[in-house]
Design an enzyme around this catalytic site. Sequence first.
Site, PDB file in Angstrom:
ATOM      1  N   ARG A 219       1.529  45.553 -13.150  1.00 31.18           N
ATOM      2  CA  ARG A 219       2.298  46.690 -13.663  1.00 31.18           C
ATOM      3  C   ARG A 219       1.535  47.424 -14.758  1.00 31.18           C
ATOM      4  O   ARG A 219       2.011  48.418 -15.289  1.00 31.18           O
ATOM      5  CB  ARG A 219       3.643  46.204 -14.213  1.00 31.18           C
ATOM      6  CG  ARG A 219       4.576  45.792 -13.109  1.00 31.18           C
ATOM      7  CD  ARG A 219       5.960  45.496 -13.582  1.00 31.18           C
ATOM      8  NE  ARG A 219       6.793  45.157 -12.440  1.00 31.18           N
ATOM      9  CZ  ARG A 219       7.834  44.337 -12.476  1.00 31.18           C
ATOM     10  NH1 ARG A 219       8.180  43.763 -13.612  1.00 31.18           N
ATOM     11  NH2 ARG A 219       8.527  44.094 -11.400  1.00 31.18           N
TER      12      ARG A 219
ATOM     13  N   CYS B  87      30.234  46.330  -8.558  1.00 32.13           N
ATOM     14  CA  CYS B  87      29.942  45.264  -7.597  1.00 32.13           C
ATOM     15  C   CYS B  87      31.216  44.733  -6.932  1.00 32.13           C
ATOM     16  O   CYS B  87      32.092  44.158  -7.577  1.00 32.13           O
ATOM     17  CB  CYS B  87      29.211  44.135  -8.305  1.00 32.13           C
ATOM     18  SG  CYS B  87      28.819  42.783  -7.194  1.00 32.13           S
TER      19      CYS B  87
ATOM     20  N   TYR C  69       8.355  45.584   4.879  1.00 36.23           N
ATOM     21  CA  TYR C  69       8.621  45.460   3.447  1.00 36.23           C
ATOM     22  C   TYR C  69       7.402  45.852   2.611  1.00 36.23           C
ATOM     23  O   TYR C  69       7.503  46.679   1.695  1.00 36.23           O
ATOM     24  CB  TYR C  69       9.065  44.022   3.092  1.00 36.23           C
ATOM     25  CG  TYR C  69       8.972  43.809   1.617  1.00 36.23           C
ATOM     26  CD1 TYR C  69       9.927  44.382   0.777  1.00 36.23           C
ATOM     27  CD2 TYR C  69       7.891  43.138   1.059  1.00 36.23           C
ATOM     28  CE1 TYR C  69       9.815  44.267  -0.593  1.00 36.23           C
ATOM     29  CE2 TYR C  69       7.772  43.014  -0.311  1.00 36.23           C
ATOM     30  CZ  TYR C  69       8.745  43.582  -1.123  1.00 36.23           C
ATOM     31  OH  TYR C  69       8.622  43.489  -2.467  1.00 36.23           O
TER      32      TYR C  69
ATOM     33  N   LEU D 296      -3.394  29.071  -1.846  1.00 35.42           N
ATOM     34  CA  LEU D 296      -2.264  30.012  -1.890  1.00 35.42           C
ATOM     35  C   LEU D 296      -1.441  29.957  -0.591  1.00 35.42           C
ATOM     36  O   LEU D 296      -0.312  30.433  -0.552  1.00 35.42           O
ATOM     37  CB  LEU D 296      -2.804  31.432  -2.128  1.00 35.42           C
ATOM     38  CG  LEU D 296      -1.869  32.518  -2.644  1.00 35.42           C
ATOM     39  CD1 LEU D 296      -1.062  32.072  -3.847  1.00 35.42           C
ATOM     40  CD2 LEU D 296      -2.652  33.774  -3.012  1.00 35.42           C
TER      41      LEU D 296
ATOM     42  N   CYS E  96      26.507  37.818 -13.688  1.00 36.01           N
ATOM     43  CA  CYS E  96      27.192  39.110 -13.581  1.00 36.01           C
ATOM     44  C   CYS E  96      27.447  39.791 -14.937  1.00 36.01           C
ATOM     45  O   CYS E  96      27.317  41.016 -15.039  1.00 36.01           O
ATOM     46  CB  CYS E  96      28.476  38.966 -12.782  1.00 36.01           C
ATOM     47  SG  CYS E  96      28.173  38.329 -11.121  1.00 36.01           S
TER      48      CYS E  96
ATOM     49  N   ASP F  91      13.452  43.263   0.619  1.00 33.88           N
ATOM     50  CA  ASP F  91      13.045  41.864   0.776  1.00 33.88           C
ATOM     51  C   ASP F  91      14.278  40.981   0.584  1.00 33.88           C
ATOM     52  O   ASP F  91      15.409  41.485   0.503  1.00 33.88           O
ATOM     53  CB  ASP F  91      11.916  41.503  -0.200  1.00 33.88           C
ATOM     54  CG  ASP F  91      12.399  41.466  -1.643  1.00 33.88           C
ATOM     55  OD1 ASP F  91      13.520  41.918  -1.922  1.00 33.88           O
ATOM     56  OD2 ASP F  91      11.648  40.974  -2.505  1.00 33.88           O
TER      57      ASP F  91
ATOM     58  N   GLN G 260       5.963  35.691   0.540  1.00 29.99           N
ATOM     59  CA  GLN G 260       6.351  34.277   0.731  1.00 29.99           C
ATOM     60  C   GLN G 260       5.778  33.321  -0.309  1.00 29.99           C
ATOM     61  O   GLN G 260       5.531  32.170  -0.024  1.00 29.99           O
ATOM     62  CB  GLN G 260       5.913  33.792   2.124  1.00 29.99           C
ATOM     63  CG  GLN G 260       6.671  34.489   3.226  1.00 29.99           C
ATOM     64  CD  GLN G 260       5.915  34.456   4.521  1.00 29.99           C
ATOM     65  OE1 GLN G 260       4.769  34.873   4.591  1.00 29.99           O
ATOM     66  NE2 GLN G 260       6.548  33.987   5.550  1.00 29.99           N
ATOM     67  N   THR G 261       5.502  33.816  -1.500  1.00 22.81           N
ATOM     68  CA  THR G 261       4.939  32.950  -2.541  1.00 22.81           C
ATOM     69  C   THR G 261       5.611  33.311  -3.867  1.00 22.81           C
ATOM     70  O   THR G 261       6.026  34.448  -4.055  1.00 22.81           O
ATOM     71  CB  THR G 261       3.412  33.207  -2.657  1.00 22.81           C
ATOM     72  OG1 THR G 261       2.856  33.180  -1.354  1.00 22.81           O
ATOM     73  CG2 THR G 261       2.728  32.170  -3.490  1.00 22.81           C
TER      74      THR G 261
ATOM     75  N   GLU H  11       1.078  42.836  -3.657  1.00 22.86           N
ATOM     76  CA  GLU H  11       2.114  42.749  -2.621  1.00 22.86           C
ATOM     77  C   GLU H  11       1.708  41.770  -1.515  1.00 22.86           C
ATOM     78  O   GLU H  11       2.523  40.996  -1.044  1.00 22.86           O
ATOM     79  CB  GLU H  11       2.412  44.130  -2.013  1.00 22.86           C
ATOM     80  CG  GLU H  11       3.199  45.044  -2.930  1.00 22.86           C
ATOM     81  CD  GLU H  11       4.578  44.487  -3.293  1.00 22.86           C
ATOM     82  OE1 GLU H  11       5.126  43.677  -2.543  1.00 22.86           O
ATOM     83  OE2 GLU H  11       5.088  44.869  -4.363  1.00 22.86           O
TER      84      GLU H  11
ATOM     85  N   CYS I 107      24.723  42.122 -15.771  1.00 22.52           N
ATOM     86  CA  CYS I 107      24.255  43.000 -14.693  1.00 22.52           C
ATOM     87  C   CYS I 107      24.605  44.460 -14.964  1.00 22.52           C
ATOM     88  O   CYS I 107      25.766  44.785 -15.237  1.00 22.52           O
ATOM     89  CB  CYS I 107      24.889  42.551 -13.383  1.00 22.52           C
ATOM     90  SG  CYS I 107      24.407  43.604 -12.004  1.00 22.52           S
TER      91      CYS I 107
HETATM   92 FE1  SF4 Z   1      26.754  39.949 -10.155  1.00 22.66          FE
HETATM   93 FE2  SF4 Z   1      27.044  41.884  -8.388  1.00 22.66          FE
HETATM   94 FE3  SF4 Z   1      25.351  42.193 -10.392  1.00 22.66          FE
HETATM   95 FE4  SF4 Z   1      24.777  40.496  -8.473  1.00 22.66          FE
HETATM   96  S1  SF4 Z   1      24.992  42.716  -8.272  1.00 22.66           S
HETATM   97  S2  SF4 Z   1      24.603  40.093 -10.661  1.00 22.66           S
HETATM   98  S3  SF4 Z   1      26.780  39.730  -7.956  1.00 22.66           S
HETATM   99  S4  SF4 Z   1      27.539  41.973 -10.554  1.00 22.66           S
END
Ligand code: SF4
Length: 345
Positions: A27, A208, A122, A82, A199, A140, A44-45, A39, A202
């Site tokens: 970055r 959500c 992806y 790897l 959550c 992904d 898968q790692t 990328e 978030c």
């Molecule tokens: Fe929680 Fe939804 Fe945020 Fe995921 S997207 S952390 S489930 S509030």
Amino acid sequence: MAGALPSPDPKRLLAWYDVHKRALPWRVRRDPYRIWLSEVMAQQTTLAAVIPYYQAFLARWPSLADLAAADAEEVLAAWSGLGYYRRARHLHACARIVAQDLGGRFPESVEGLRALPGLGAYSAAAIAAIAFERPTVPVDGNVLRVVARLFAVTKPLAQAKADLAERAQTLRPRRRFGDFAQALMELGALVCTPRAPDCPRCPWAKACRARAQGIADSLPQKSAKKAKPMLQAVAFLLRRADGAVLLRRRPDTGLLAGMLELPSTPWREKPWNLDDALEHAPPGRDWQESAPPFRHVFSHVSVTLRVVAGRPAGRLAGLWAKPGQWGGLALPSLTAKALARSGQS
Ligand code: SF4
């Protein structure tokens, strides 16, 4: 009520990302070569596994032209450990195509990137968004999980993938496509984690659906996993008096294509008895078990390897290498483990 929830606002996620993003080495500079390298390595790692390899590759091959000019064997050796070695072959083939046929410039579109070796839907979308600001959302496992929760999609993942990928595109902002792609992955990696989504932290909590319904940690619904075949093999560690060990190269296609290994029996489900196994051994004598059997797990298969050591019967042609030389060879982890467990490191 889930129906009354607002739509997820991309600006909220971007603002969260600006504060919480991790300082990952790729970055630092938005350079297509570095983004592509990261990328391909990260497929898968885990990131923790990728970072030292990424840094070592960049130190050794600072530009696409350097990597394209490298010997394929050197690239495989540097990739050693790897896993998924076909990716290293594709990486090198891709570097050569871009350097030699495309004037050193990666294509900027998803379609153009997908035409290159080793880049699936992806990775192509991730590079297009992050390196070239193309308006696409790479999808992904992290993104599928976040989207399944945001929209409370309860269908098993295997059947819901196309729907989730479509919904992911609807989340896109009007600009900052590269940052948004990374922000979504970062949210999945840091907050909306598989087992315990955090959550309260978030940025999309209010939008959500799964959170509102109290089902966040049960999504996405997994489909039943197919059991991996469990194979058995016996490897032969033939050691000369000067300490050199006989290696052989695997075929150019299939698992661990082109990598070096100890000669061994075919891999099969039925366990080997030693007499049958020795019919596949190179000419040798005084065979005895050199380490307890161990299991090695690949993505689609696992193998339990017994290693027996012996002395060569006469002068044998082949690829002989001493422990000090192994760092420069393309030894996959399975072979490195077999050697280390037999005291050859
Ligand atoms: Fe929680 Fe939804 Fe945020 Fe995921 S997207 S952390 S489930 S509030």
